[in-house]
Design an enzyme around this catalytic site. Structure first.
Site: not given
Length: 468
Positions: A174, A245, A279
């Site tokens: 998804k 993560e 990130c």
């Protein structure tokens, strides 16, 4: 992403059609049909059926499938890059680089499929133990639910898909509703490459769809995103193994003996790539007092060269952030940092989703810009004299993804490597460095487990022991 209209599924139920809009122009660049609990459950059933057959596949067969998908992706590299640029707002150069890396991820996964080795252990290693032998092997785990963010819509999916297929699993993915088009196209390419029906499918939707997938019939949940969403999905998944993560608040530390030009180049590249929406991007730049002014001079000059604008234009160095709400939050944090005592040296403005490359000096540790992860093109500088202060501040953060350090002092490198509570320390490199085959991930609120093809291959497998 907005609801455009309704579509009927096979059972005649209405499902929303979601518009995918360009972060730069606001134009609709594609549409996907949102999935509900019924269609997600159907995808999971198909995946389970496919896995029951695929679990008996050979490493050669798995490798062949992944190489075939990589070849299909290579043949559509430029259209895929344009698709990523349109839906994410990445510059076309950044998008092309992501497609290149995604091909590498799939090919390295294919090669790893043949090296998932077990071992044979003797049981008779102490007095009185039976003379038996233990055969230890890695077996396919089952169905992987993969939930990915908007910032790397192709390569992060390949980091989940590649090892999962190499290990003999099925995948239901998804993607973010803000950037679902690359994932949808990858699923089409997988079908063209010969993937069995149901082995890899993509469902669409927002947080509700993610929760349905996480709580569905899966054996592993692999999620990349924010800590709050990660915790909610972990709770929803129950006893399913979770690989997560969850972002970071990553420091780059520059010491007096550093190569200042290289450090400045790295800080700029690692903070302003994809408009700071990575990130592991440099969130906090720690400059030793002895080189502070010299670094500020270099950074100011380099920021002036960062051209912003249309991501499809080859001359553009930095495109927009993902949407207006994200841009407004970055602007709020910049203003608060200045109000809290930070000195604005460059940028500080925005026009719609285009946030100017920004440099703020002497940012207080307590302000939102550096206290929590900021997803935007703002370089926040913290001045220091004692390295102990930096270590304490970094370790006090709830995040612990990666850190970068610039120094040639080997003793200091060893000390920082041991004392910084992060998942990775990059020496004379920025915290955003990543190689596809190397373990990547963090500790504390930055995640659970690791990505990186070889380690993920085992994370997505079950250990079996046979003793005879």
């Amino acid at each position: 992403m907005t609801t455009h209209s309704l579509a009927l599924n096979e059972a005649g139920r209405q499902r929303p059609v979601l518009d995918v809009t360009s972060p730069f122009s606001g134009e609709v660049v594609g549409r996907v049909v949102a999935d509900d609990a019924v269609t997600i459950a159907a995808a999971l059933r198909a995946a389970r059926r496919a896995w029951q057959e695929f679990r008996r596949s050979t490493p050669f067969e798995r490798k062949t499938l992944l190489f075939a998908l990589a070849d299909k992706l290579a043949g559509e590299a430029e259209p895929m890059a344009q698709l990523i640029s349109a839906e994410v707002g990445k510059t076309i150069a950044e998008a092309r680089n992501e497609v290149r890396r995604a091909q590498n991820t799939l090919r390295l996964s294919a090669e790893a499929a043949i090296v998932l080795h077990g071992e044979v252990l003797p049981c008779a290693v102490v007095a009185g133990a039976p003379d038996k032998v233990a055969q230890v092997s890695w077996q396919p785990a089952g169905v992987v639910g993969a939930i990915t963010p908007f910032n790397y819509p192709l390569n992060l999916l390949c980091h989940k898909l590649g090892p999962a297929i190499a290990a003999g699993n099925a995948v239901v993915a998804k993607p973010s509703p803000k950037a679902p088009l690359a994932a949808a196209r990858l699923a089409e390419l997988a079908e063209e490459a010969g993937f069995p029906e149901g082995l890899f499918s993509v469902v669409h939707g927002g947080a509700e769809a993610a929760a349905v997938l996480a709580s569905g019939d899966i054996d592993i949940l692999s999620f990349t995103g924010g800590p709050q969403a990660g915790l909610a999905l972990k709770n929803a998944s129950g006893l399913v193994r979770c690989l997560m993560e969850l972002g970071g608040n990553d420091p780059l530390i520059v010491l007096p003996d550093a190569d200042l030009d290289r450090a400045a180049d790295t800080a700029i590249a690692h903070r302003f790539e994809i408009a700071g929406q990575s990130c592991a991007a440099v969130k906090k730049l720690y400059l030793h007092d002895n080189i502070h002014d010299a670094m500020i001079e270099r950074l100011t000059a380099r920021i002036a060269e960062v051209v912003t604008g249309d991501p499809a234009d080859a001359a553009t160095v930095m495109g927009p952030v993902i949407d207006e709400a994200a841009a407004a939050e970055v602007e709020r944090r910049m203003r608060k940092a200045a109000a809290d005592g930070g000195r604005l040296l460059a940028g500080g403005t925005r026009r719609g989703t285009l946030v100017a490359p920004t440099l703020i000096d002497d940012v207080p540790a307590s302000t939102d810009l550096v206290k929590s992860e900021t997803f935007g093109p703002v370089l926040a500088v913290r001045r220091f004299t004692a390295i102990d202060t930096v270590i304490a501040e970094v370790d006090d953060s709830p995040y612990g993804l990666q850190a970068g350090i610039f120094t040639n002092d080997h003793a200091l490198v060893r000390r920082l490597s041991r004392q910084l509570r992060v998942g990775g320390v990059m020496v004379n490199e920025g915290p955003d460095f990543r190689a596809e085959n190397v373990p990547f991930g963090g500790i504390k609120s930055s995640g659970l487990g690791r990505e990186g093809i070889h380690v993920t291959l085992r994370e997505m497998s079950e250990l079996k022991v046979v003793i005879d």
